[in-house]
Design a protein around this motif. Structure first.
Motif, mmCIF file in Angstrom:
data_model
loop_
_atom_site.group_PDB
_atom_site.id
_atom_site.type_symbol
_atom_site.label_atom_id
_atom_site.label_comp_id
_atom_site.label_asym_id
_atom_site.label_seq_id
_atom_site.Cartn_x
_atom_site.Cartn_y
_atom_site.Cartn_z
ATOM 1 N N VAL A 1 0.840 -1.202 0.000
ATOM 2 C CA VAL A 1 0.000 0.000 0.000
ATOM 3 C C VAL A 1 0.873 1.249 0.000
ATOM 4 O O VAL A 1 0.647 2.182 -0.775
ATOM 5 N N VAL A 2 1.893 1.281 0.854
ATOM 6 C CA VAL A 2 2.798 2.438 0.929
ATOM 7 C C VAL A 2 3.531 2.619 -0.395
ATOM 8 O O VAL A 2 3.660 3.739 -0.901
ATOM 9 N N THR A 3 3.994 1.530 -0.994
ATOM 10 C CA THR A 3 4.691 1.593 -2.282
ATOM 11 C C THR A 3 3.779 2.186 -3.354
ATOM 12 O O THR A 3 4.198 3.045 -4.142
ATOM 13 N N ALA A 4 2.527 1.754 -3.381
ATOM 14 C CA ALA A 4 1.567 2.284 -4.359
ATOM 15 C C ALA A 4 1.310 3.765 -4.142
ATOM 16 O O ALA A 4 1.278 4.548 -5.099
ATOM 17 N N GLN A 5 1.164 4.152 -2.891
ATOM 18 C CA GLN A 5 0.942 5.575 -2.585
ATOM 19 C C GLN A 5 2.132 6.417 -3.026
ATOM 20 O O GLN A 5 1.960 7.493 -3.619
ATOM 21 N N GLN A 6 3.335 5.958 -2.737
ATOM 22 C CA GLN A 6 4.534 6.699 -3.127
ATOM 23 C C GLN A 6 4.653 6.790 -4.645
ATOM 24 O O GLN A 6 5.054 7.821 -5.191
ATOM 25 N N TRP A 7 4.330 5.721 -5.340
ATOM 26 C CA TRP A 7 4.406 5.709 -6.800
ATOM 27 C C TRP A 7 3.404 6.697 -7.395
ATOM 28 O O TRP A 7 3.706 7.373 -8.370
ATOM 29 N N LEU A 8 2.226 6.792 -6.795
ATOM 30 C CA LEU A 8 1.191 7.715 -7.295
ATOM 31 C C LEU A 8 1.552 9.171 -7.062
ATOM 32 O O LEU A 8 1.105 10.050 -7.797
ATOM 33 N N GLU A 9 2.345 9.445 -6.034
ATOM 34 C CA GLU A 9 2.755 10.821 -5.736
ATOM 35 C C GLU A 9 3.803 11.237 -6.709
ATOM 36 O O GLU A 9 4.017 12.179 -7.239
#
Length: 129
Positions: free
Chosen positions: A121-129
C-alpha cells in the motif's frame, strides 16, 4: 486509485474472483473456478488493454491471477510485496487443525512496512505521488 463502493465478489476464493474482475467474465465462462487456473497469455484482460494502450501498469502485491506468461503482457512492472506476520501454526503437522490457518499471531503491527501487505500500500501511494 479507485474505490468500489458496491462491488460483489464473484467467487468465495480469491483467484477466481479477481480473474472475473480483471477479465469482465464470470469465472465459469473461462474455466477459472480454482486457485490454479490463472489468466493465460492469449486471454484478454483489463490490465493488458491498459498496457497495450500506452499506460504504464505497475502491479503491486499478490499475483494470483496471471500466469507466468501473461504477467509481462499485462504489467510493465510487478512488485510482489505481500504477506503479514502471522506467527506459528497452532497445530503440528498431522494434527486435525493443521490446515485451519489458525496461527498464534505475529509480532509485526499492521501499519509497519515489515508487513508486506502494508508495504504494498505504501509503495503504491509513493508511486502515485
Amino acid at each position: 486509485g479507485v474505490t468500489f463502493m458496491n462491488h460483489i465478489a464473484q467467487h468465495s476464493e480469491c483467484s477466481p474472483s479477481r480473474i472475473a474482475m480483471l477479465t469482465g467474465r464470470y469465472m465459469h465462462n473461462g474455466g477459472k473456478r480454482t486457485l490454479t487456473n490463472l489468466i493465460q497469455h492469449w486471454e484478454p484482460n483489463y490490465l493488458r488493454w491498459l498496457k497495450d494502450s500506452g499506460y504504464y501498469v505497475l502491479f503491486i502485491g499478490k499475483n494470483d491471477a496471471y500466469s507466468i506468461q501473461a504477467t509481462p503482457l499485462a504489467a510493465n512492472e510487478w512488485v510482489g510485496d505481500i504477506g503479514v506476520s502471522s506467527g506459528n501454526n497452532m497445530y503440528k503437522y498431522g494434527e486435525a487443525g493443521y490446515y485451519s490457518f489458525l496461527y498464534s499471531g505475529g509480532s509485526v503491527y499492521g501499519n509497519d512496512t515489515k508487513n508486506g501487505d502494508y508495504k504494498a500500500v505504501v509503495t503504491a501511494q509513493q508511486w502515485l505521488e
